[in-house]
Design an enzyme around this catalytic site. Sequence first.
Site, PDB file in Angstrom:
ATOM      1  N   ASP A 216      46.807  39.785  42.749  1.00  0.00           N
ATOM      2  CA  ASP A 216      45.824  39.528  43.730  1.00  0.00           C
ATOM      3  C   ASP A 216      44.341  38.845  43.246  1.00  0.00           C
ATOM      4  O   ASP A 216      44.656  38.826  41.999  1.00  0.00           O
ATOM      5  CB  ASP A 216      45.339  41.022  44.328  1.00  0.00           C
ATOM      6  CG  ASP A 216      44.367  41.059  45.446  1.00  0.00           C
ATOM      7  OD1 ASP A 216      44.062  40.116  46.006  1.00  0.00           O
ATOM      8  OD2 ASP A 216      44.448  42.158  46.136  1.00  0.00           O
ATOM      9  N   ASP A 217      43.470  38.321  43.831  1.00  0.00           N
ATOM     10  CA  ASP A 217      42.450  37.459  43.313  1.00  0.00           C
ATOM     11  C   ASP A 217      41.463  38.560  42.366  1.00  0.00           C
ATOM     12  O   ASP A 217      41.425  38.139  41.343  1.00  0.00           O
ATOM     13  CB  ASP A 217      41.487  36.832  44.131  1.00  0.00           C
ATOM     14  CG  ASP A 217      41.142  37.735  45.593  1.00  0.00           C
ATOM     15  OD1 ASP A 217      41.478  38.892  45.564  1.00  0.00           O
ATOM     16  OD2 ASP A 217      40.508  37.261  46.540  1.00  0.00           O
TER      17      ASP A 217
ATOM     18  N   ASP B 145      38.459  45.774  42.620  1.00  0.00           N
ATOM     19  CA  ASP B 145      36.976  46.035  42.702  1.00  0.00           C
ATOM     20  C   ASP B 145      37.082  47.789  42.542  1.00  0.00           C
ATOM     21  O   ASP B 145      36.958  48.069  41.432  1.00  0.00           O
ATOM     22  CB  ASP B 145      36.392  45.598  44.115  1.00  0.00           C
ATOM     23  CG  ASP B 145      34.696  45.748  44.211  1.00  0.00           C
ATOM     24  OD1 ASP B 145      34.347  46.891  43.722  1.00  0.00           O
ATOM     25  OD2 ASP B 145      34.323  44.925  44.466  1.00  0.00           O
TER      26      ASP B 145
HETATM   27  O1  LIG Z   1      39.684  47.055  44.942  1.00  0.00           O
HETATM   28  P1  LIG Z   1      39.256  46.944  46.251  1.00  0.00           P
HETATM   29  O2  LIG Z   1      37.933  47.729  46.377  1.00  0.00           O
HETATM   30  O3  LIG Z   1      40.195  47.446  47.097  1.00  0.00           O
HETATM   31  O4  LIG Z   1      39.120  45.644  46.681  1.00  0.00           O
HETATM   32  C1  LIG Z   1      39.976  44.540  46.187  1.00  0.00           C
HETATM   33  C2  LIG Z   1      40.375  43.735  47.679  1.00  0.00           C
HETATM   34  O5  LIG Z   1      39.327  42.983  48.269  1.00  0.00           O
HETATM   35  C3  LIG Z   1      39.576  41.833  48.708  1.00  0.00           C
HETATM   36  O6  LIG Z   1      40.429  41.720  49.956  1.00  0.00           O
HETATM   37  P2  LIG Z   1      39.798  41.892  51.124  1.00  0.00           P
HETATM   38  O7  LIG Z   1      40.244  43.297  51.654  1.00  0.00           O
HETATM   39  O8  LIG Z   1      38.364  41.712  51.163  1.00  0.00           O
HETATM   40  O9  LIG Z   1      40.602  40.798  52.248  1.00  0.00           O
HETATM   41  P3  LIG Z   1      41.072  39.427  52.021  1.00  0.00           P
HETATM   42  O10 LIG Z   1      41.838  39.310  50.510  1.00  0.00           O
HETATM   43  O11 LIG Z   1      42.044  39.088  53.036  1.00  0.00           O
HETATM   44  O12 LIG Z   1      40.086  38.547  51.929  1.00  0.00           O
HETATM   45  C4  LIG Z   1      40.361  41.350  47.385  1.00  0.00           C
HETATM   46  O13 LIG Z   1      41.082  40.194  47.863  1.00  0.00           O
HETATM   47  C5  LIG Z   1      41.022  42.759  46.964  1.00  0.00           C
HETATM   48  O14 LIG Z   1      42.429  42.435  47.599  1.00  0.00           O
HETATM   49  N1  LIG Z   2      35.082  37.861  47.681  1.00  0.00           N
HETATM   50  C1  LIG Z   2      35.136  39.069  47.235  1.00  0.00           C
HETATM   51  N2  LIG Z   2      35.958  40.037  47.843  1.00  0.00           N
HETATM   52  C2  LIG Z   2      35.667  41.293  47.451  1.00  0.00           C
HETATM   53  N3  LIG Z   2      36.443  42.307  47.814  1.00  0.00           N
HETATM   54  C3  LIG Z   2      36.059  43.389  47.085  1.00  0.00           C
HETATM   55  N4  LIG Z   2      35.260  42.857  46.067  1.00  0.00           N
HETATM   56  C4  LIG Z   2      34.971  41.666  46.333  1.00  0.00           C
HETATM   57  C5  LIG Z   2      34.067  40.764  45.576  1.00  0.00           C
HETATM   58  O1  LIG Z   2      33.344  40.776  44.564  1.00  0.00           O
HETATM   59  N5  LIG Z   2      34.186  39.402  46.306  1.00  0.00           N
HETATM   60 MG   LIG Z   3      42.519  40.873  49.236  1.00  0.00          MG
END
Ligand SMILES: O=P(O)(O)OC[C@H]1O[C@H](OP(=O)(O)OP(=O)(O)O)[C@H](O)[C@@H]1O
Ligand SMILES: Nc1nc2[nH]cnc2c(=O)[nH]1
Ligand SMILES: [Mg+2]
Length: 165
Positions: free
Chosen positions: A98-99, A102
């Site tokens: 994952d990127d 959080d």
């Molecule tokens: O540790 P957490 O608080 O769960 O947050 C982390 C997740 O939030 C973001 O995804 P998001 O749900 O925004 O969706 P996306 O990847 O489709 O942008 C990010 O890419 C992680 O997958």
């Molecule tokens: N882009 C982005 N997505 C998130 N989802 C949870 N935390 C983050 C953050 O810091 N940046």
């Molecule tokens: Mg995500």
Amino acid sequence: MTPYSKDFPVSWEELHRNARALSWRLLEQGPWKGIIAITRGGLVPAAILCREMDIRLIDTICIVSYGVDEATGASMKQGDLNVLKGVEGDGEGFILIDDLVDTGRTAAKVREMLPKAHFATIYAKPAGKPLVDTFITEVSQDTWIRFPWDMEYTFSTPLADRQPK
Ligand SMILES: O=P(O)(O)OC[C@H]1O[C@H](OP(=O)(O)OP(=O)(O)O)[C@H](O)[C@@H]1O
Ligand SMILES: Nc1nc2[nH]cnc2c(=O)[nH]1
Ligand SMILES: [Mg+2]
């Protein structure tokens, strides 16, 4: 109220450099059967990792959590986790990418789904860090990371003009 008071913009170059650094770390811990990207944020890191590590088997877990903040258009509020697509098995021998992590809620969910996978992210905040096996860069919990695919070049207001008058 958002818990984020700092902005951390990440360029394509920085993201690429960090993803390559993560590839180095993961290569040392292989061999790997394949990569599972957590969509959507894990897709670009997965593309870089599989190129650098010569991995051809790529799957996805499709999961939605953060919704759009109506007031600002920003994606900053986390709702219920919604798994649109999982994968078979326990994840043994696979990298789960994952990127970022959080709060760790997404990480906890995917670890429950694939307990034997190796969970890797580029960025980690303190609350989620214990759930990640390998990450590259830590940022503070009150920082919102802005990825290059979420940004465009635009006018930047001088800092002095941003102060309340
Ligand atoms: O540790 P957490 O608080 O769960 O947050 C982390 C997740 O939030 C973001 O995804 P998001 O749900 O925004 O969706 P996306 O990847 O489709 O942008 C990010 O890419 C992680 O997958
Ligand atoms: N882009 C982005 N997505 C998130 N989802 C949870 N935390 C983050 C953050 O810091 N940046
Ligand atoms: Mg995500």
